[in-house]
Design a protein around this motif. Sequence first.
Motif, PDB file in Angstrom:
ATOM      1  N   ASP A  34       4.178  36.973 -13.970  1.00 56.62           N
ATOM      2  CA  ASP A  34       4.512  38.372 -14.246  1.00 56.62           C
ATOM      3  C   ASP A  34       4.255  39.235 -13.017  1.00 56.62           C
ATOM      4  O   ASP A  34       3.285  39.034 -12.294  1.00 56.62           O
ATOM      5  N   VAL A  35       5.153  40.185 -12.799  1.00 60.85           N
ATOM      6  CA  VAL A  35       5.022  41.094 -11.661  1.00 60.85           C
ATOM      7  C   VAL A  35       3.767  41.926 -11.825  1.00 60.85           C
ATOM      8  O   VAL A  35       3.497  42.476 -12.895  1.00 60.85           O
ATOM      9  N   ARG A  36       3.000  41.994 -10.755  1.00 59.86           N
ATOM     10  CA  ARG A  36       1.815  42.850 -10.730  1.00 59.86           C
ATOM     11  C   ARG A  36       2.155  44.113  -9.960  1.00 59.86           C
ATOM     12  O   ARG A  36       2.960  44.101  -9.063  1.00 59.86           O
ATOM     13  N   GLY A  37       1.525  45.192 -10.339  1.00 59.58           N
ATOM     14  CA  GLY A  37       1.751  46.432  -9.617  1.00 59.58           C
ATOM     15  C   GLY A  37       1.462  47.625 -10.489  1.00 59.58           C
ATOM     16  O   GLY A  37       1.078  47.495 -11.654  1.00 59.58           O
ATOM     17  N   ILE A  38       1.687  48.774  -9.955  1.00 58.48           N
ATOM     18  CA  ILE A  38       1.476  50.024 -10.678  1.00 58.48           C
ATOM     19  C   ILE A  38       2.585  50.157 -11.723  1.00 58.48           C
ATOM     20  O   ILE A  38       3.764  49.964 -11.420  1.00 58.48           O
ATOM     21  N   VAL A  39       2.198  50.477 -12.939  1.00 54.11           N
ATOM     22  CA  VAL A  39       3.150  50.543 -14.045  1.00 54.11           C
ATOM     23  C   VAL A  39       4.295  51.497 -13.732  1.00 54.11           C
ATOM     24  O   VAL A  39       5.461  51.192 -14.007  1.00 54.11           O
ATOM     25  N   ASP A  40       4.001  52.647 -13.136  1.00 52.29           N
ATOM     26  CA  ASP A  40       5.043  53.622 -12.805  1.00 52.29           C
ATOM     27  C   ASP A  40       6.081  53.016 -11.864  1.00 52.29           C
ATOM     28  O   ASP A  40       7.287  53.178 -12.080  1.00 52.29           O
ATOM     29  N   SER A  41       5.632  52.296 -10.862  1.00 48.69           N
ATOM     30  CA  SER A  41       6.561  51.673  -9.913  1.00 48.69           C
ATOM     31  C   SER A  41       7.374  50.580 -10.600  1.00 48.69           C
ATOM     32  O   SER A  41       8.588  50.464 -10.375  1.00 48.69           O
ATOM     33  N   LEU A  42       6.728  49.805 -11.435  1.00 49.86           N
ATOM     34  CA  LEU A  42       7.429  48.750 -12.153  1.00 49.86           C
ATOM     35  C   LEU A  42       8.508  49.335 -13.061  1.00 49.86           C
ATOM     36  O   LEU A  42       9.630  48.834 -13.113  1.00 49.86           O
ATOM     37  N   MET A  43       8.188  50.412 -13.756  1.00 47.79           N
ATOM     38  CA  MET A  43       9.167  51.051 -14.636  1.00 47.79           C
ATOM     39  C   MET A  43      10.338  51.617 -13.845  1.00 47.79           C
ATOM     40  O   MET A  43      11.477  51.574 -14.298  1.00 47.79           O
ATOM     41  N   LYS A  44      10.080  52.147 -12.652  1.00 50.31           N
ATOM     42  CA  LYS A  44      11.167  52.638 -11.808  1.00 50.31           C
ATOM     43  C   LYS A  44      12.119  51.514 -11.437  1.00 50.31           C
ATOM     44  O   LYS A  44      13.343  51.684 -11.454  1.00 50.31           O
ATOM     45  N   VAL A  45      11.562  50.339 -11.124  1.00 52.54           N
ATOM     46  CA  VAL A  45      12.396  49.194 -10.749  1.00 52.54           C
ATOM     47  C   VAL A  45      13.182  48.699 -11.962  1.00 52.54           C
ATOM     48  O   VAL A  45      14.392  48.465 -11.877  1.00 52.54           O
ATOM     49  N   VAL A  46      12.518  48.558 -13.102  1.00 59.39           N
ATOM     50  CA  VAL A  46      13.189  48.103 -14.320  1.00 59.39           C
ATOM     51  C   VAL A  46      14.303  49.075 -14.710  1.00 59.39           C
ATOM     52  O   VAL A  46      15.417  48.653 -15.054  1.00 59.39           O
ATOM     53  N   ASN A  47      14.036  50.363 -14.631  1.00 57.63           N
ATOM     54  CA  ASN A  47      15.057  51.364 -14.959  1.00 57.63           C
ATOM     55  C   ASN A  47      16.232  51.320 -13.988  1.00 57.63           C
ATOM     56  O   ASN A  47      17.382  51.481 -14.394  1.00 57.63           O
ATOM     57  N   ALA A  48      15.946  51.105 -12.713  1.00 61.11           N
ATOM     58  CA  ALA A  48      17.027  51.001 -11.718  1.00 61.11           C
ATOM     59  C   ALA A  48      17.897  49.783 -12.014  1.00 61.11           C
ATOM     60  O   ALA A  48      19.132  49.855 -11.928  1.00 61.11           O
ATOM     61  N   LEU A  49      17.274  48.668 -12.372  1.00 61.69           N
ATOM     62  CA  LEU A  49      18.046  47.468 -12.719  1.00 61.69           C
ATOM     63  C   LEU A  49      18.882  47.722 -13.967  1.00 61.69           C
ATOM     64  O   LEU A  49      20.049  47.315 -14.040  1.00 61.69           O
ATOM     65  N   ASP A  50      18.309  48.401 -14.936  1.00 63.44           N
ATOM     66  CA  ASP A  50      19.039  48.726 -16.163  1.00 63.44           C
ATOM     67  C   ASP A  50      20.256  49.600 -15.856  1.00 63.44           C
ATOM     68  O   ASP A  50      21.353  49.345 -16.361  1.00 63.44           O
ATOM     69  N   ARG A  51      20.068  50.618 -15.028  1.00 59.04           N
ATOM     70  CA  ARG A  51      21.189  51.498 -14.650  1.00 59.04           C
ATOM     71  C   ARG A  51      22.285  50.726 -13.934  1.00 59.04           C
ATOM     72  O   ARG A  51      23.468  51.072 -14.030  1.00 59.04           O
ATOM     73  N   ALA A  52      21.883  49.664 -13.218  1.00 63.24           N
ATOM     74  CA  ALA A  52      22.851  48.854 -12.474  1.00 63.24           C
ATOM     75  C   ALA A  52      23.520  47.801 -13.356  1.00 63.24           C
ATOM     76  O   ALA A  52      24.369  47.044 -12.889  1.00 63.24           O
TER      77      ALA A  52
END
Length: 87
Positions: A41-59
């Motif tokens: 599982d990806v480790r990192g700050i939840v806010d940054s992870l959500m930004k990446v997940v949302n960007a992938l979703d938009r794409a």
Amino acid sequence: MITANQLRAARALLGVDQKALAEMAGVSVPTIQRMEASEGDVRGIVDSLMKVVNALDRAGIELIGEHARSDSGGRGVRFRHLRQKLN
């Protein structure tokens, strides 16, 4: 939760490099690099992870969790069974 392998695969499906994904998500390239270097599982700050997940979703990328169904159609790739590491 998204895994590092899913993140790399999603990036490959989009045909973008780490820099492009970082720009899409509004995070730094080192953040993407750290996420992709995670074990499991990806480790990192939840806010940054959500930004990446949302960007992938938009794409148009749908992240499918283990044992989850995908009813929205489209093509995808995932392991049929758990596998052992090849290394």
